[in-house]
Design an enzyme around this catalytic site. Structure first.
Site, PDB file in Angstrom:
ATOM      1  N   ALA A  54      34.220  39.283  33.046  1.00 38.05           N
ATOM      2  CA  ALA A  54      34.916  39.506  34.309  1.00 38.05           C
ATOM      3  C   ALA A  54      33.939  40.009  35.383  1.00 38.05           C
ATOM      4  O   ALA A  54      32.845  39.478  35.514  1.00 38.05           O
ATOM      5  CB  ALA A  54      36.094  40.446  34.110  1.00 38.05           C
ATOM      6  N   CYS A  55      34.338  41.036  36.116  1.00 45.94           N
ATOM      7  CA  CYS A  55      33.537  41.495  37.252  1.00 45.94           C
ATOM      8  C   CYS A  55      32.213  42.139  36.838  1.00 45.94           C
ATOM      9  O   CYS A  55      31.361  42.395  37.689  1.00 45.94           O
ATOM     10  CB  CYS A  55      34.335  42.485  38.096  1.00 45.94           C
ATOM     11  SG  CYS A  55      35.755  41.742  38.924  1.00 45.94           S
ATOM     12  N   SER A  56      32.036  42.397  35.553  1.00 48.17           N
ATOM     13  CA  SER A  56      30.781  42.974  35.075  1.00 48.17           C
ATOM     14  C   SER A  56      29.827  41.907  34.541  1.00 48.17           C
ATOM     15  O   SER A  56      28.770  42.238  33.995  1.00 48.17           O
ATOM     16  CB  SER A  56      31.057  44.001  33.972  1.00 48.17           C
ATOM     17  OG  SER A  56      31.861  45.055  34.444  1.00 48.17           O
TER      18      SER A  56
END
Length: 272
Positions: A54-56
């Site tokens: 995801a966003c990481s």
């Protein structure tokens, strides 16, 4: 384009790269790996694989690239994060559809001995952390057709409980960075720059405040939300790209992205 720009800035060609990692939260397809298509388009020999945290994703990709270089699996690894966020948005959801943007970033990770004197950044430390939560979720996938009643439902697009995410993730991020720095014998006040995930200005201010014990100055935790919006894992890399030229040799900074999972990736770097 992002990959070629990264290679050009580093003074390298595809022949210098042994691996490509496409790390992003919005992949076009399950297989064949998008990274292998990127590898083919660039003319890179070696290997490639996709990664989704995801966003990481971008910072997790950086950590994987560092590992590959350190253990000798690759001389240089290109980490590419093509975030096409608009494709997973529910444009009928007035709480979220307007906060995202599309972008692609690329970073080359290579052996320090192959980098010209005074160029680039050294990776001092990486730290990854995950904790399961449903507060940011997207249920779209190839198994959706197994339950026809769910096809086209809102949960097959981006869904989040923003207030819970803010309350739970912010202290977790600050704690992760603080523990990472403590393990290095460093204080947060030693950081010249914090390139944080670009999702919420107040979240970034809170994280920086917890670390520094005061409100951060604008240049200490730069924000690119007003120009790019939330570009998922690409956001912290865009901030790094746009706000690093003024740093002097020896200056420290942290690239940190966080989001669904929950997931947190933190990379401490030093200007060479």
């Amino acid at each position: 384009a992002a990959s070629r720009q990264a290679l050009e800035r580093a003074g390298k060609t595809a022949a210098d790269v042994d691996a490509v990692i496409v790390a992003c939260s919005n992949l076009q397809r399950p297989y064949p790996a998008v990274s292998i298509e990127v590898q083919d388009a660039l003319g890179v020999e070696g290997f490639a694989y996709d990664m989704n945290v995801a966003c990481s994703s971008a910072t997790f990709g950086l950590q994987a690239a560092v590992n590959a270089v350190e253990n000798g699996a690759a001389r240089a690894v290109l980490v590419v994060s093509p975030e096409i966020c608009s494709a997973h948005l529910n444009f009928r959801d007035r709480d979220s559809h307007f906060i995202f943007g599309d972008a692609c970033t690329a970073i080359l990770v290579e052996r320090e001995s192959d980098v010209a004197e005074g160029q680039g950044f050294s990776v001092v430390s990486t730290r990854l952390r995950t904790r399961f939560s449903n507060n940011i979720r997207n249920n779209f996938g190839f198994l959706n057709r197994a339950d026809e009643s769910g096809i086209g439902k809102p949960d097959k697009l981006f869904v989040q409980q923003g207030r819970k995410v803010f309350k739970e993730v912010s202290p977790l991020v600050a704690e992760t960075i603080q523990n990472q720095l403590s393990g290095l014998g460093l204080k947060a006040t030693y950081l010249s720059r914090m390139w944080l995930h670009q999702a919420n200005l107040n979240m970034n201010l809170l994280i920086a405040r917890k670390l520094l014990g005061r409100d951060p100055q604008e240049q200490e935790a730069p924000v690119i939300l007003d120009e790019y919006a939330n570009t998922s894992s690409a956001g912290s890399i865009i901030a790094f790209h746009q706000y690093h030229e003024d740093l002097q040799s020896g200056d420290l900074g942290v690239i940190c992205s966080f989001g669904a999972g929950y997931s947190i990736g933190s990379v401490v770097v030093r200007r060479r």
